[in-house]
Design a protein around this motif. Structure first.
Motif, PDB file in Angstrom:
ATOM      1  N   ALA A  47      24.594   4.293 -25.408  1.00 39.03           N
ATOM      2  CA  ALA A  47      23.246   4.212 -25.977  1.00 39.03           C
ATOM      3  C   ALA A  47      22.502   2.993 -25.437  1.00 39.03           C
ATOM      4  O   ALA A  47      21.311   3.069 -25.102  1.00 39.03           O
ATOM      5  CB  ALA A  47      23.322   4.163 -27.499  1.00 39.03           C
TER       6      ALA A  47
ATOM      7  N   ASP B 114      19.055   2.800 -22.975  1.00 37.39           N
ATOM      8  CA  ASP B 114      17.872   2.215 -23.610  1.00 37.39           C
ATOM      9  C   ASP B 114      16.856   1.763 -22.563  1.00 37.39           C
ATOM     10  O   ASP B 114      17.192   1.061 -21.614  1.00 37.39           O
ATOM     11  CB  ASP B 114      18.280   1.020 -24.476  1.00 37.39           C
ATOM     12  CG  ASP B 114      17.116   0.454 -25.273  1.00 37.39           C
ATOM     13  OD1 ASP B 114      16.336   1.247 -25.823  1.00 37.39           O
ATOM     14  OD2 ASP B 114      16.977  -0.785 -25.321  1.00 37.39           O
TER      15      ASP B 114
ATOM     16  N   GLU C 233      22.249  12.265 -28.969  1.00 36.45           N
ATOM     17  CA  GLU C 233      21.919  11.449 -30.137  1.00 36.45           C
ATOM     18  C   GLU C 233      20.547  10.791 -30.004  1.00 36.45           C
ATOM     19  O   GLU C 233      19.863  10.562 -31.010  1.00 36.45           O
ATOM     20  CB  GLU C 233      23.005  10.390 -30.339  1.00 36.45           C
ATOM     21  CG  GLU C 233      24.350  10.999 -30.730  1.00 36.45           C
ATOM     22  CD  GLU C 233      25.500  10.007 -30.668  1.00 36.45           C
ATOM     23  OE1 GLU C 233      25.254   8.831 -30.321  1.00 36.45           O
ATOM     24  OE2 GLU C 233      26.649  10.413 -30.964  1.00 36.45           O
ATOM     25  N   ASN C 234      20.111  10.517 -28.776  1.00 34.78           N
ATOM     26  CA  ASN C 234      18.794   9.944 -28.538  1.00 34.78           C
ATOM     27  C   ASN C 234      17.684  10.929 -28.886  1.00 34.78           C
ATOM     28  O   ASN C 234      16.615  10.522 -29.365  1.00 34.78           O
ATOM     29  CB  ASN C 234      18.685   9.512 -27.071  1.00 34.78           C
ATOM     30  CG  ASN C 234      17.329   8.987 -26.700  1.00 34.78           C
ATOM     31  OD1 ASN C 234      16.399   9.752 -26.434  1.00 34.78           O
ATOM     32  ND2 ASN C 234      17.184   7.664 -26.676  1.00 34.78           N
TER      33      ASN C 234
END
Length: 234
Positions: free
Chosen positions: A9, A13, A42-43
């Motif tokens: 994650a 970013d 998940e993003n």
């Protein structure tokens, strides 16, 4: 320049956005960037186009992004093992650009080398050739294929040093090097990060100049089709 990030994650970013063209390494379930794919899910990024040999299976690999309808188009050579991929394509929910396997690898490699296009005999006289420029050399027809210049490349390697030099393990080498080369930004997930200078230069499969971000993680390494022989006397 620090290329090592704590997790998938964090590595994504500031890079991942809606509508991106993403080149993804792997063949079947071998050598796929599973941690980065999960982080993309998940993003929630959507309207994505993936250039990848295939889309994994229904619940693993790019298949998890098909389930959540985050993918609008696939540039692939194979549909077979993913029922949801097939269903979305046949129902018109998913765009599909069929590309012969060798042509797909070369389109990625060409993009990484800054080559906008090349001519090949593969696909001449088939639906692959429809709408493409055709040239004739020495009595043989060739069709124009465009290099792939991806916004983002996500790949899986075995080892990396801190500068991003990569070693792939056996069959997991597959599409990963050309996919890594063609991305404007390349993020790699590895099993092990080793000190800079500890890799034999002759054993490096992809130089760190192509790699921008690195994560280390634990991988499931799922087997797509487990095939074993019957034990004697069973």
């Amino acid at each position: 320049m620090n290329k090592i990030y704590a997790n998938a994650a964090e590595a994504l970013d500031g890079v991942l956005t809606d509508g991106m063209l993403i080149a993804s390494g792997g063949f079947g379930l071998c050598g796929i960037p599973e941690l980065l794919l999960q982080a993309i899910k998940e993003n929630g990024a959507k309207e994505l186009t993936f250039a990848s040999n295939n889309a994994g299976v229904d619940d693993f690999g790019i298949g998890i992004l098909l389930q959540t309808k985050q993918v609008k188009k696939m540039i692939s050579s194979y549909v077979g093992e993913n029922a949801e991929f097939m269903r979305q394509y046949l129902s018109g929910e998913l765009e599909l650009e069929f590309t012969p396997q060798g042509t797909l690898a070369e389109r990625m490699r060409a993009g990484g080398a800054g080559i906008p296009g090349f001519y090949t005999k593969t696909g001449v006289g088939t639906v692959i050739a429809e709408g493409k420029d055709v040239k004739n050399w020495n009595g043989q027809d060739y069709i124009l294929e465009e290099g792939i210049f991806a916004d983002l490349a996500i790949v899986k390697a075995w080892k990396a040093d801190a500068t991003g030099n990569l070693i792939f393990r056996k069959t997991a080498r597959n599409f990963n090097p050309p996919a890594a080369m063609c991305g404007k930004v390349c993020i790699v997930e590895v099993e092990e990060i080793v000190p800079t200078g500890s890799l034999d230069p002759d054993n490096i499969h992809l130089p760190g100049i192509y790699v921008h971000r690195i994560i280390q993680g634990t991988h499931e390494k799922r087997i797509e089709q487990r095939t074993v022989r019957t034990r004697e006397g069973a």
